[in-house]
Design a protein around this motif. Structure first.
Motif, PDB file in Angstrom:
ATOM      1  N   GLY A   1      59.622  33.601  29.824  1.00  0.00           N
ATOM      2  CA  GLY A   1      60.222  34.612  28.946  1.00  0.00           C
ATOM      3  C   GLY A   1      59.211  35.250  28.011  1.00  0.00           C
ATOM      4  N   SER A   2      57.963  34.773  28.017  1.00  0.00           N
ATOM      5  CA  SER A   2      56.981  35.314  27.075  1.00  0.00           C
ATOM      6  C   SER A   2      55.669  35.734  27.747  1.00  0.00           C
ATOM      7  N   GLU A   3      55.015  34.832  28.474  1.00  0.00           N
ATOM      8  CA  GLU A   3      53.739  35.222  29.076  1.00  0.00           C
ATOM      9  C   GLU A   3      53.328  34.281  30.200  1.00  0.00           C
ATOM     10  N   VAL A   4      52.444  34.786  31.045  1.00  0.00           N
ATOM     11  CA  VAL A   4      51.806  33.970  32.083  1.00  0.00           C
ATOM     12  C   VAL A   4      50.302  34.118  31.880  1.00  0.00           C
ATOM     13  N   VAL A   5      49.608  32.989  31.861  1.00  0.00           N
ATOM     14  CA  VAL A   5      48.162  33.021  31.627  1.00  0.00           C
ATOM     15  C   VAL A   5      47.428  32.562  32.892  1.00  0.00           C
ATOM     16  N   LEU A   6      46.448  33.359  33.313  1.00  0.00           N
ATOM     17  CA  LEU A   6      45.617  33.021  34.464  1.00  0.00           C
ATOM     18  C   LEU A   6      44.159  32.981  34.013  1.00  0.00           C
ATOM     19  N   GLU A   7      43.325  32.233  34.740  1.00  0.00           N
ATOM     20  CA  GLU A   7      41.892  32.249  34.423  1.00  0.00           C
ATOM     21  C   GLU A   7      41.083  32.443  35.697  1.00  0.00           C
ATOM     22  N   ARG A   8      39.840  32.827  35.504  1.00  0.00           N
ATOM     23  CA  ARG A   8      38.979  33.131  36.658  1.00  0.00           C
ATOM     24  C   ARG A   8      38.826  31.913  37.566  1.00  0.00           C
ATOM     25  N   PHE A   9      38.924  32.159  38.875  1.00  0.00           N
ATOM     26  CA  PHE A   9      38.697  31.101  39.855  1.00  0.00           C
ATOM     27  C   PHE A   9      37.228  31.189  40.263  1.00  0.00           C
ATOM     28  N   GLU A  10      36.449  30.213  39.864  1.00  0.00           N
ATOM     29  CA  GLU A  10      34.993  30.276  40.050  1.00  0.00           C
ATOM     30  C   GLU A  10      34.583  30.296  41.532  1.00  0.00           C
ATOM     31  N   ASP A  11      35.421  29.694  42.397  1.00  0.00           N
ATOM     32  CA  ASP A  11      35.063  29.630  43.819  1.00  0.00           C
ATOM     33  C   ASP A  11      35.685  30.762  44.626  1.00  0.00           C
ATOM     34  N   TYR A  12      36.062  31.819  43.957  1.00  0.00           N
ATOM     35  CA  TYR A  12      36.663  32.957  44.666  1.00  0.00           C
ATOM     36  C   TYR A  12      35.640  33.513  45.656  1.00  0.00           C
ATOM     37  N   TYR A  13      36.131  33.934  46.820  1.00  0.00           N
ATOM     38  CA  TYR A  13      35.217  34.274  47.913  1.00  0.00           C
ATOM     39  C   TYR A  13      34.421  35.566  47.728  1.00  0.00           C
ATOM     40  N   GLU A  14      34.858  36.461  46.858  1.00  0.00           N
ATOM     41  CA  GLU A  14      34.062  37.678  46.617  1.00  0.00           C
ATOM     42  C   GLU A  14      33.025  37.348  45.550  1.00  0.00           C
ATOM     43  N   SER A  15      31.787  37.330  45.936  1.00  0.00           N
ATOM     44  CA  SER A  15      30.727  36.869  45.045  1.00  0.00           C
ATOM     45  C   SER A  15      30.704  37.652  43.719  1.00  0.00           C
ATOM     46  N   GLY A  16      30.641  36.902  42.642  1.00  0.00           N
ATOM     47  CA  GLY A  16      30.526  37.517  41.314  1.00  0.00           C
ATOM     48  C   GLY A  16      31.825  38.023  40.723  1.00  0.00           C
ATOM     49  N   LYS A  17      32.892  37.947  41.484  1.00  0.00           N
ATOM     50  CA  LYS A  17      34.176  38.454  41.003  1.00  0.00           C
ATOM     51  C   LYS A  17      35.172  37.311  40.864  1.00  0.00           C
ATOM     52  N   PRO A  18      36.168  37.451  40.070  1.00  0.00           N
ATOM     53  CA  PRO A  18      36.469  38.568  39.185  1.00  0.00           C
ATOM     54  C   PRO A  18      35.582  38.531  37.945  1.00  0.00           C
TER      55      PRO A  18
END
Lengths: 309, 540
Positions: free
Chosen positions: B213-230
């Motif tokens: 009812g208020s917010e959803v918090v996400l953080e960067r996934f370090e092992d994401y397959y696109e290098s350097g992103k997000p």
């Protein structure tokens, strides 16, 4: 006293069943169902809707669904949300505390400001201050919460930049100030008017005149006689308001993104997630009944003439 | 010597450009974003909801086999590096990316895609993405309880997947949207915590917390397959249904970007500062009034079964004026059904211009010179609700149609829409991303995904659309789509009102907000970054 409390608690049962029955059937006569609403703007295809209806038991007759619900209720099982698939108790639990906290603080603001204002206004009856106070009270009752909330947001958040506009902020106290004021102002105004009327009534009683004729100071009369005799009326009003606050926070919760019960209940009605609606209604009924019981019990503490047997 | 100099200058130029880019794009910071469609998010299990309010969050946690490419306005391969298509167009063999990991650390394999699609197809799960699988061989058998697994899904090895289709269509348009997100079996079936509120995907951001009812918090996934992103450290979705509260939050700089409604759009356009960073797109949503051709007057006549009455309705209303004054120019007057961002849209198409005299003549020719009473149902939505009808009523009055607007709550309207219990209805429907599936809404027999709201029947239209679906030549397909769109426009089974102009306002420190025609709120935050001037540039 104990037998009185027990008797009242037993009376809760038919009240709860009565309300659940009415609410359950009212929700089921509304057009549409959860499957129809589950897709948001992208409506779910009719074939998938049929599957959902079957899975959620919405193809069963209403009475069968009600008995299933009551059977679950007897074992403290409020069912499962159609949309999220989570247990209703798990969905409701985290929402209860924010709403309770918001209602308590709003009521505290209303009491701390409304009762003295009403008292002061009654004592200065007919003066300019009385008029000003009552105009303020009427304005407070009349002002839509939505509008007041936006004004407060603009002044404190955009202009002064001292308070956050919206959110819960992990329970940080500064996040509750604006929603609590917005919610409390209307109730403050109601309490001020109730207090004023009660005090004016008490001031006209013979025992007040007698006390005055005995030369007792105004301060003592107001504290010992006026306040004590009006407190039962004020307490009743405040208690009832607290009950309605539990279910009446929806506008403020929506405006301030406050994670409470009010928004969830309204959304569940819109999305026809009836287990959630029933759960919210259950909490509000129980809250209302408990608070009324506490208010009734507190009369005995305020007024020794009242005894419960 | 000369060549050497040229080579050096090229290297330096490219180096500078590269350096400039690496300096420009900044890593870190928190981005406060919004979830504006209602005051709730139901579930973070992407397969279990078609609601875009849930989708705008889950699309940043999960990934699908395809992803929407906003710049090119079409879906593209995402979880696979390449795909081989058989000559008959029925067998797709995907070479999956080898560096895709779920947020729990496990590598994504072909089994995950097969598990997800079987999960969606299983009727016992009653998931909303089922319809997106009907083109895969054997999916309908699972859907109808005739088989346990989708026969058209075959694992060749851990990183090779074969999908067999029932007809030669492009599966990309069906497999890119968030309800088709790939989920890890071990997390979905965990008994200790529900997947719907503890999502684990393979997208650029991983789930941190959800204050319902208020917010959803996400953080960067370090092992994401696109290098350097997000680039962002943290992405916060504030659940804010009140556009007025969003406006104030944005002005207080608590939000980094904001979705504007018509009233705010007009105010922002006038403000010299706020107007600088507006990202506008013609969304693939068309607003229209659907006529019910089977609705009868007391004398047994069916006014909307006559094309002249339907055309008269279109000529009678000054759509441009309504878009300008009522919608505050936050919309584009519609030519036909397909939106400007949908392939097959014809910008040179002939519109129903405001021509009350022509409308009167058509009504007279159709035998409705004296008009009739008409009830138009709709919700209270400010963009495509009964408010629009209220402003159109005076125009209709001029051709003796005494219209009234009946506002219904959402579910009540959908019930009447499903029962076809209306005379006319104002609504908004998706008019993309591919022209064929959008126009299928008006196909007399194949409008499977959603019922043919206007009960439109035209053999030529059906045939043209069928040809479009059958052909594998992209240019020929577009030509058929254009033709079908023209037929629809001429037959006017609806009043073509407008295409939504979706507008996102962002602060100057924000970069990477894209024009997303399918739904502007579906921002892929892989590309978004904030400058050091952001108030949350260093917030963790």
């Amino acid at each position: 006293m104990i037998s009185y409390v027990l008797r009242r608690l037993i009376q809760f049962v038919p009240t709860i069943f009565g309300v659940t029955l009415i609410v359950f059937f009212l929700l089921n006569v509304l057009p549409g169902n959860a499957a129809m609403m589950a897709g948001g703007k992208n409506r779910i295809p009719p074939a998938a809707q049929k599957l959902m209806i079957k899975k959620w038991g919405l193809d069963q007759p209403v009475y069968a669904r009600y008995f299933k619900y009551i059977k679950g209720l007897c074992t403290a099982d409020l069912g499962t949300s159609f949309i999220s698939g989570e247990r209703v108790t798990d969905v409701l639990a985290p929402r209860l505390w924010p709403t309770f906290k918001l209602a308590v603080i709003a009521l505290a603001i209303a009491c701390v400001t409304g009762i003295p204002l009403g008292f002061y206004s009654a004592l200065r009856q007919g003066t300019a201050m009385d008029t000003v106070t009552m105009i303020g009270a009427v304005s407070g009752v009349s002002m839509p919460q939505f509008w007041l909330g936006l004004l407060l947001m603009y002044f404190f958040s955009v202009y002064l930049k001292i308070l956050p506009t919206v959110g819960y902020g992990n329970g940080d106290p500064k996040f509750i100030i604006l929603p609590a004021i917005t919610l409390g102002v209307g109730y403050m105004a109601l309490l001020a008017r109730t207090t004023r009327a009660a005090v004016v009534e008490t001031l006209s009683q013979d025992y007040i005149r007698t006390a005055r004729s005995k030369g007792i100071s105004d301060l003592l009369i107001n504290r010992r006689h006026v306040l004590r005799n009006t407190l039962t009326i004020i307490l009743t009003s405040a208690g009832l308001q607290f009950g309605s606050l539990l279910g009446g926070t929806v506008v403020v919760e929506t405006l301030f993104s406050w994670p409470g019960l009010g928004t969830m209940m309204v959304n569940s009605i819109y999305y026809r997630d009836t287990p959630i609606t029933q759960g919210c209604v259950m909490i509000i009924i129980v809250g209302f009944l408990v608070i009324n019981l506490l208010v009734d019990l507190s009369y005995a503490l305020i007024d020794p003439r009242i005894k419960y047997q | 010597m000369k060549i050497w100099k040229i080579g050096l200058s090229l290297v330096l130029t490219l180096g500078l450009l590269g350096a400039d880019h690496s300096f420009a794009v900044r890593k870190g910071g928190t981005f406060n974003w919004i979830a504006p469609y209602g005051s709730k998010i139901d579930t973070l299990d992407p397969n279990n909801s078609g609601d875009e309010q849930n989708g705008l969050v889950t699309m940043n946690i999960f990934r699908c086999l395809y992803r929407w490419n906003a710049a090119e306005n079409k879906p593209q391969l995402e979880l696979a590096d390449a795909v081989d298509i058989s000559p008959d167009g029925l067998v797709y063999t995907y070479s999956l990316k080898r560096n895709v990991k779920f947020h729990n650390g496990r590598q994504l394999t072909a089994d995950d895609i097969i598990y997800t699609y079987n999960r969606i197809a299983n009727p016992d799960n009653a998931l909303s993405g089922t319809q997106n699988l009907v083109f895969i061989r054997g999916a309908m058998d699972v859907f109808e309880h005739k088989a346990k697994e989708v026969a058209g899904l075959k694992k060749i090895d851990d990183h090779k997947l074969e999908i067999t289709l029932t007809s030669a269509i492009d599966p990309a348009f069906f497999l890119y949207s968030f309800p088709m997100s790939i989920v890890p079996k071990e997390e979905v079936e965990r008994m200790d915590r529900p997947f719907s509120s503890n999502p684990v995907g393979c997208g650029p951001f991983k789930f941190v917390k959800w204050v319902k009812g208020s917010e959803v918090v996400l953080e960067r996934f370090e092992d994401y397959y696109e290098s350097g992103k997000p680039y962002l450290d943290k992405l916060v979705f504030k659940i804010m249904s009140s556009s007025a509260a969003r406006d104030l939050s944005y002005r207080a700089k608590e939000l980094d970007a904001n979705l504007l409604y018509a009233t705010q759009y007009a105010a922002y356009k006038k403000d010299p500062e706020l107007s600088k960073n507006l990202v506008e797109v013609a969304e693939m949503f068309t607003r229209f009034v659907a006529f019910n051709p089977e609705w009868e007057l007391a004398d047994g006549r069916k006014p909307f079964s006559d094309v002249r009455v339907r055309q008269a309705f279109n000529y009678a209303i000054n759509t441009d004026l309504i878009v300008k004054k009522y919608a505050k120019n936050k919309a584009y007057p519609a030519i036909s059904f397909l939106a400007p961002t949908t392939p097959g849209y014809d910008p040179n198409g002939k519109r129903y211009e405001y021509n009350p005299e022509k409308a009167k003549a058509l009504m007279k020719a159709a035998g409705y010179e004296k008009g009739f009473d008409l009830e138009i149902i709709g919700t209270g939505d400010s963009s495509y609700g009964t408010g629009v009808i209220e402003v159109a009523i005076p125009f209709l009055k001029k051709i003796n149609i005494s219209a009234s607007a009946l506002t219904l709550e959402g579910a009540a309207k959908y019930k009447r829409q499903g029962d076809r219990n209306f005379e006319a209805m104002i609504c908004s429907f998706g008019s993309g991303p591919d022209g064929i599936s959008a126009l299928m809404l008006f196909h007399s027999t194949k409008a499977k995904k959603l019922p043919n709201v206007a009960r439109y029947k035209n053999g030529e239209y059906d045939r043209t659309l069928d040809l479009a679906a059958e052909t594998r030549d992209p240019e020929q397909r577009i030509a058929y789509v254009k033709k079908a769109n023209e037929i629809l426009q001429a037959d006017a089974p609806i009043w073509f009102y407008n295409y939504n102009k979706a507008v996102i306002a962002h602060h100057p420190w924000v970069h990477g907000i894209q024009k997303v025609g399918i739904e502007h709120m579906f921002q892929d935050f892989t590309e978004v970054w904030v400058e050091a001037t952001s108030p949350r540039a260093n917030a963790k």
